[in-house]
Design an enzyme around this catalytic site. Structure first.
Site, short mmCIF file in Angstrom:
data_model
loop_
_atom_site.label_atom_id
_atom_site.label_comp_id
_atom_site.label_asym_id
_atom_site.label_seq_id
_atom_site.Cartn_x
_atom_site.Cartn_y
_atom_site.Cartn_z
N LEU A 24 33.04 41.70 41.19
CA LEU A 24 34.35 42.57 41.29
C LEU A 24 34.82 43.13 39.93
O LEU A 24 34.85 44.40 39.64
CB LEU A 24 35.54 41.89 41.78
N ASP A 45 36.54 32.56 26.98
CA ASP A 45 36.99 31.10 27.79
C ASP A 45 38.31 31.25 28.00
O ASP A 45 39.14 31.05 27.34
CB ASP A 45 36.74 29.93 26.76
N TYR A 132 39.40 24.39 46.54
CA TYR A 132 39.20 25.78 46.14
C TYR A 132 40.64 26.40 46.60
O TYR A 132 41.24 27.16 45.53
CB TYR A 132 38.00 26.54 46.79
#
Length: 297
Positions: A24, A45, A132
């Site tokens: 994406l 990060d 998740y």
């Protein structure tokens, strides 16, 4: 390519894409062109609050395409998934609120239990059945929390995303078409395949729209099963779709449960005046026309 909209003062809107190395993120950079900068995992990060604060400071719109997407891996290391999908998102939301940047955060159909029978609406209760999914719900909550401070932030749920960058179901089916005479693919999971290019175009339209902040759903239109999507991929390759045979989820157990029903309602998206994404089958054909070598590699 989008034209540079007018942001603060008369200056063009400045966009930042995190997770720019993913499927994406790469499409967002293609759509936005010179009006955007991209930061990959190697560049930023996102779990480092200080680094995130510094990164977003000079941008009008930040699109967070960075995510832990290894669904099964999250079952084995839920804290790591939460660090990226929740903790890092909280850093982004807080940093954007401080700098006055608009945040667009991408979420997923996995926040729902997947046992529905009609398209999930934005206000339907979440009920993730996987690590998740739980991590993505926590990320959504982090973004929506900053709305009370007057920040402009969006959570956009999508589903079954594929693109020319990185690995995904469509590219896997292309590879398996070369390697196997027949292929068994589950036919009891239903969702809306979404081309990353179309999703990126929709997210850019949202960022330019001035729509009310909050939760939205954005997928290509229509619905299908993984089996029928695989058959459509075979058709695009000029192969016999009947080589793909239907099977059940039960025959392919995975560490993380998959939603049986992942169709998302996009009525709120349309009501906000945002352009609807085309039908999934039309989008798949366009994807193969756009980058035939990438999908076949």
């Amino acid at each position: 390519m989008v034209a540079a909209a007018q942001g603060k003062g008369a200056a063009p809107v400045r966009w930042l894409v995190t997770g720019a190395g993913g499927q994406l993120g790469a499409e967002l950079l293609r759509v936005l062109g010179s009006s955007a900068d991209g930061l990959s995992r190697a560049d930023l990060d996102v779990t480092d609050a200080g680094a995130v604060s510094s990164a977003v400071r000079d941008y009008d719109v930040v699109v967070n395409a960075a995510a832990w997407t290894d669904v099964d891996g999250a079952e084995a290391d839920e804290p790591a998934a939460f660090a990226v999908n929740a903790g890092a998102v909280a850093h982004l939301a807080a940093a954007c609120a401080r700098s006055g940047s608009t945040l667009i955060h991408v979420s997923t159909d996995y926040v729902f239990a997947g046992d529905g029978s009609r398209p999930y609406r934005e206000d339907d209760p979440t009920g993730p059945r996987s690590a998740y999914g739980r991590s993505k719900v926590a990320g959504e909550e982090a973004v929506l929390t900053v709305l009370s401070s007057g920040a402009t932030a969006y959570v956009v749920r999508t589903a079954w995303v594929y693109g020319e960058t990185g690995g995904n179901f469509v590219k896997t089916m292309v590879r398996l078409e070369r390697e196997r005479d027949t292929l068994d693919v589950v036919d009891d999971q239903r969702g809306s395949p979404t081309w990353a290019r179309d999703l990126a175009t929709g997210l850019v339209a949202l960022g330019d729209s001035g729509a009310e902040p909050g939760l939205y759903h954005c997928t290509n239109a229509g619905k299908t099963t993984w089996c029928d999507l695989a058959r459509a991929v075979f058709a695009e390759l000029g192969a016999d779709p009947d080589r793909v045979r239907p099977t059940t989820t039960e025959r392919f157990p995975r560490p993380a449960p998959r939603p049986a029903y992942s169709v998302l309602s996009t009525r709120k998206w349309a009501a906000a005046g945002l352009p609807p994404l085309r039908d999934w089958r039309e989008a798949l054909a366009a994807a193969f026309r756009s980058a035939p070598d990438a999908f076949r590699s």
